[in-house]
Design an enzyme around this catalytic site. Structure first.
Site, mmCIF file in Angstrom:
data_model
loop_
_atom_site.group_PDB
_atom_site.id
_atom_site.type_symbol
_atom_site.label_atom_id
_atom_site.label_comp_id
_atom_site.label_asym_id
_atom_site.label_seq_id
_atom_site.Cartn_x
_atom_site.Cartn_y
_atom_site.Cartn_z
ATOM 1 C CG HIS A 34 -1.591 1.314 1.466
ATOM 2 N ND1 HIS A 34 -2.625 1.737 0.656
ATOM 3 C CD2 HIS A 34 -1.389 2.299 2.371
ATOM 4 C CE1 HIS A 34 -3.042 2.928 1.075
ATOM 5 N NE2 HIS A 34 -2.297 3.283 2.113
ATOM 6 C CB CYS A 103 -3.549 2.676 -2.704
ATOM 7 S SG CYS A 103 -2.625 1.120 -2.437
#
Length: 196
Positions: A34, A103
C-alpha cells in the site's frame, strides 16, 4: 521565483500489506504494498469506496507495516489542490480496481502530477502481474465483489474526504466493474493462447 517557504516536500510512504510474504518477495522486486503520498503533514491515499482522502501520515491498520519513505522532490504548496482535482475523476470512490486502479496507481499519478517523478516500480509490480492473470486472482481479492459489510474497516477512520460529496456504490457500478474484469480476463486468456 517561488519562495522556498512555499515549497513542501513530497514523500512516498510504502507499507507492507503482507509482511511475511513481502520479506520473501522484496529481495526479488515483488511484494504486496500500500502506498500514500505525504505532503505538508498529511498523507493522500486512494481507498475503495472512499476515493482520494487525506489522513495523518502513517495512519494505517495495525496489520499493515510501514516499510519506508521515499523522498520524491518538492513542490509549491499551492500546486497540491489543483493536482488532486485533476486526478479526482480517475480515482473516484467507485473506480477502485485491485489490478488497474489501486492506491499505488494513485500515488504514482499524484507524484507525477506534482514533481514529475514515478514511484519505485517494485511498489506496484504485483498489480501489473495480477492484471496479466486476473482470471486467476481469487474473487475475494476483487473489492468490487465484496459486500460493504465484508470490506472491514481497513483504511477507515480519521480523515477528510477531498471531494466533499458522499458517493455510494450501486449495483450498476459493480456490473461495470464485472464487465471490465471479464474483458481483462478474456484478453489475458487470448494472449496466453496466442503465446502457446
Amino acid at each position: 521565483l517561488v519562495s522556498m517557504k512555499r515549497q513542501v516536500e513530497v514523500i512516498l510512504n510504502v507499507y507492507d500489506l503482507e509482511p511475511s510474504v513481502n520479506d520473501v518477495l522484496y529481495p526479488v522486486g515483488l511484494g504486496l504494498y500500500h502506498s500514500g503520498v505525504e505532503i505538508n503533514g498529511r498523507e493522500y491515499v486512494y481507498a475503495d469506496g472512499r476515493g482520494i482522502v487525506d489522513t495523518p501520515p502513517k495512519a494505517v491498520p495495525p496489520q499493515v507495516v510501514f516499510r519506508g519513505a521515499v523522498p520524491l522532490g518538492a513542490v509549491d504548496r499551492d500546486a497540491v489542490a489543483p493536482a488532486l482535482d485533476r486526478l479526482r475523476g480517475r480515482f473516484s470512490p467507485t473506480g477502485y480496481d485491485l489490478t488497474s486502479n489501486n492506491c499505488n496507481h494513485f500515488a504514482d499519478a499524484l507524484a507525477y502530477e506534482l514533481v514529475r517523478a514515478r514511484i519505485p516500480s517494485f511498489v506496484n509490480r504485483m498489480s501489473a502481474l495480477g492484471a496479466c492473470v486476473a482470471c486467476l486472482v481469487p474473487r475475494r481479492h476483487h473489492p468490487q465483489q465484496l459486500d460493504s459489510d465484508d470490506r472491514g474497516d481497513a483504511f477507515q477512520g480519521e480523515g477528510h474526504s477531498l471531494s466533499g460529496a458522499t458517493i455510494s456504490s450501486s449495483e450498476d457500478d459493480r456490473g461495470d466493474a464485472d464487465l471490465r474484469r471479464a474483458k481483462v480476463r478474456a484478453a489475458a486468456l487470448k494472449r496466453a493462447a496466442e503465446a502457446s
